[in-house]
Motif scaffolding. Structure first.
Motif, mmCIF file in Angstrom:
data_model
loop_
_atom_site.group_PDB
_atom_site.id
_atom_site.type_symbol
_atom_site.label_atom_id
_atom_site.label_comp_id
_atom_site.label_asym_id
_atom_site.label_seq_id
_atom_site.Cartn_x
_atom_site.Cartn_y
_atom_site.Cartn_z
ATOM 1 N N ARG A 68 0.725 -1.243 0.151
ATOM 2 C CA ARG A 68 -0.128 0.186 -0.032
ATOM 3 C C ARG A 68 0.860 1.129 0.023
ATOM 4 N N LEU A 69 0.560 2.231 -0.780
ATOM 5 C CA LEU A 69 1.117 3.379 -0.921
ATOM 6 C C LEU A 69 0.745 4.437 0.151
ATOM 7 N N PRO A 70 1.234 4.912 1.123
ATOM 8 C CA PRO A 70 0.840 5.711 2.145
ATOM 9 C C PRO A 70 0.519 7.195 1.847
ATOM 10 N N TRP A 71 -0.144 7.975 2.696
ATOM 11 C CA TRP A 71 -0.622 9.367 2.542
ATOM 12 C C TRP A 71 -0.511 9.781 3.913
ATOM 13 N N LEU A 72 0.369 10.710 4.085
ATOM 14 C CA LEU A 72 0.424 11.337 5.532
ATOM 15 C C LEU A 72 0.060 12.715 5.518
ATOM 16 N N LEU A 73 -1.013 13.122 6.116
ATOM 17 C CA LEU A 73 -1.632 14.589 6.160
ATOM 18 C C LEU A 73 -1.201 15.132 7.579
ATOM 19 N N VAL A 74 -0.408 16.411 7.625
ATOM 20 C CA VAL A 74 -0.127 16.936 8.768
ATOM 21 C C VAL A 74 -1.019 18.331 8.782
ATOM 22 N N ASP A 75 -1.626 18.575 9.542
ATOM 23 C CA ASP A 75 -2.432 19.696 9.826
ATOM 24 C C ASP A 75 -1.436 20.570 10.896
ATOM 25 N N VAL A 116 7.039 21.065 12.079
ATOM 26 C CA VAL A 116 8.705 21.386 11.217
ATOM 27 C C VAL A 116 9.481 22.070 12.341
ATOM 28 N N ASP A 117 9.114 22.814 12.936
ATOM 29 C CA ASP A 117 9.908 23.582 13.691
ATOM 30 C C ASP A 117 10.388 22.579 14.883
ATOM 31 N N GLY A 118 10.248 21.407 15.229
ATOM 32 C CA GLY A 118 10.482 20.635 16.163
ATOM 33 C C GLY A 118 11.441 19.404 15.492
ATOM 34 N N VAL A 119 11.441 18.142 16.119
ATOM 35 C CA VAL A 119 12.249 17.086 15.624
ATOM 36 C C VAL A 119 11.819 16.427 14.568
ATOM 37 N N ALA A 120 10.440 16.884 14.064
ATOM 38 C CA ALA A 120 9.995 16.249 12.976
ATOM 39 C C ALA A 120 10.309 16.698 11.704
ATOM 40 N N GLY A 121 10.962 17.897 11.637
ATOM 41 C CA GLY A 121 11.470 18.712 10.482
ATOM 42 C C GLY A 121 12.439 17.889 9.647
ATOM 43 N N PRO A 122 13.432 16.921 10.192
ATOM 44 C CA PRO A 122 14.476 16.236 9.133
ATOM 45 C C PRO A 122 13.621 15.105 8.587
ATOM 46 N N ALA A 123 12.735 14.560 9.345
ATOM 47 C CA ALA A 123 11.731 13.405 8.721
ATOM 48 C C ALA A 123 10.999 13.978 7.653
ATOM 49 N N LEU A 124 10.176 15.098 7.922
ATOM 50 C CA LEU A 124 9.455 15.678 6.861
ATOM 51 C C LEU A 124 10.235 16.156 5.613
ATOM 52 N N ARG A 125 11.540 16.651 5.688
ATOM 53 C CA ARG A 125 12.175 17.107 4.616
ATOM 54 C C ARG A 125 12.550 15.880 3.700
ATOM 55 N N THR A 126 12.794 14.871 4.445
ATOM 56 C CA THR A 126 13.035 13.735 3.743
ATOM 57 C C THR A 126 11.922 13.069 2.908
ATOM 58 N N LEU A 127 10.786 12.986 3.428
ATOM 59 C CA LEU A 127 9.591 12.823 2.451
ATOM 60 C C LEU A 127 9.542 13.761 1.428
ATOM 61 N N THR A 153 11.682 15.718 -0.072
ATOM 62 C CA THR A 153 12.811 15.383 -1.101
ATOM 63 C C THR A 153 13.169 13.905 -1.603
ATOM 64 N N ARG A 154 12.930 13.040 -0.735
ATOM 65 C CA ARG A 154 12.947 11.485 -1.400
ATOM 66 C C ARG A 154 11.933 10.525 -1.310
ATOM 67 N N GLY A 155 10.669 11.341 -0.790
ATOM 68 C CA GLY A 155 9.593 10.513 -0.512
ATOM 69 C C GLY A 155 8.635 9.832 -1.916
ATOM 70 N N ARG A 156 8.990 10.550 -2.931
ATOM 71 C CA ARG A 156 8.250 10.252 -4.228
ATOM 72 C C ARG A 156 8.769 8.956 -4.723
ATOM 73 N N ALA A 157 9.765 8.452 -4.593
ATOM 74 C CA ALA A 157 10.363 7.092 -5.359
ATOM 75 C C ALA A 157 9.578 6.067 -4.512
ATOM 76 N N PRO A 158 9.748 6.047 -3.178
ATOM 77 C CA PRO A 158 9.024 4.988 -2.656
ATOM 78 C C PRO A 158 7.548 5.193 -2.532
ATOM 79 N N GLY A 159 6.993 6.105 -3.160
ATOM 80 C CA GLY A 159 5.620 6.192 -3.106
ATOM 81 C C GLY A 159 4.707 6.836 -2.071
ATOM 82 N N ILE A 160 5.583 7.905 -1.320
ATOM 83 C CA ILE A 160 4.844 8.259 -0.011
ATOM 84 C C ILE A 160 4.299 9.699 -0.607
ATOM 85 N N SER A 161 3.222 10.023 -0.341
ATOM 86 C CA SER A 161 2.626 11.400 -0.416
ATOM 87 C C SER A 161 2.498 12.330 0.993
ATOM 88 N N LEU A 162 2.932 13.242 0.665
ATOM 89 C CA LEU A 162 2.623 14.029 2.171
ATOM 90 C C LEU A 162 1.738 15.434 1.749
#
Length: 227
Positions: A82-89, A95-106, A108-117
């Motif tokens: 299954r190709l996941p979608w992550l919706l962040v309100d 982004v201001d906290g520790v999730a910043g690097p993880a979201l930047r990874t999605l 810049t590099r989330g398209r190839a593995p099929g992750i939609s943000l």
């Protein structure tokens, strides 16, 4: 994780620092060994994590954990089909906290593995520049902050007719849609929806008026309910 830290062959000061951080995270009350794992996140049903009332730090930590789980699963040796979608309100909080690097990874590099943000925020200027530049679809409602408008201006595509500032809508429910896939822009209107609050912000004066009306009604009502 605490057991792993205690058993680690490292300096005492390092173990103590890690233990303090993990102890603080445990106090947030958002992590549990029997909580949501990879299989639940890739389940056909939508998973809604309600973080209403949770502080910014634990909110960002939860978003980071979900984003990394989705990415690691899809790039692993046995990725879920299954190709996941992550919706962040309120995405600026994450982004201001520790999730910043993880979201930047999605981003810049989330398209190839099929992750939609999908990132939703009222503060575009608080998002990293890569968020707007990497977006396939950009929806912009009415903005009044110069910083927010400038942030979208810097990411405006060459095929945009005019500037973002000129194209931004002014009416309620209207939005500027920039579709990078078809290299086109559109001004759209979101279908009106009926809500208990009618789409407006509650005011203290309205609450005071309701209270006064109820008190006035009580003055003319007898104990038996007759007026």
């Amino acid at each position: 994780m605490l057991e792993h830290v205690h058993a680690a062959d490292s300096q005492r000061a390092v173990r103590r620092a890690a233990t303090n951080h993990l102890g603080r995270a445990r106090g947030w009350g958002v992590f549990d060994p029997d909580g949501i794992g990879r299989d639940e996140l890739f389940d056909p049903a939508a998973t809604v994590l309600s973080l209403d009332g949770v502080d910014d730090a634990p909110t960002s930590a939860v978003v980071a954990a979900v984003a990394r789980t989705l990415y690691d699963a899809r790039v692993g040796d046995d990725p879920p089909p299954r190709l996941p979608w992550l919706l962040v309100d309120e995405a600026h909080v994450a982004v201001d906290g520790v999730a910043g690097p993880a979201l930047r990874t999605l981003l810049t590099r989330g398209r190839a593995p099929g992750i939609s943000l999908v990132l939703a925020t009222q503060r575009p200027a608080a998002l990293p520049a890569v968020a707007a530049s990497q977006a396939d679809l950009l929806f912009a409602h009415r903005l009044t902050s110069e910083a927010d408008i400038d942030a979208l201006e810097r990411a405006s595509p060459t095929y945009l007719s005019g500037t973002v500032r000129e194209r931004l809508p002014s009416g309620r429910g209207e939005a500027l849609l920039v579709d990078d896939g078809t290299e086109s822009t559109h001004t759209i209107r979101v279908r009106a929806r009926h809500t208990p609050h009618g789409g407006h912000t509650p005011r203290a004066s309205e609450v005071a008026t309701v209270v006064d009306d109820e008190r006035e009604s009580d003055r003319y009502e007898r104990p038996n309910g007759e007026l």
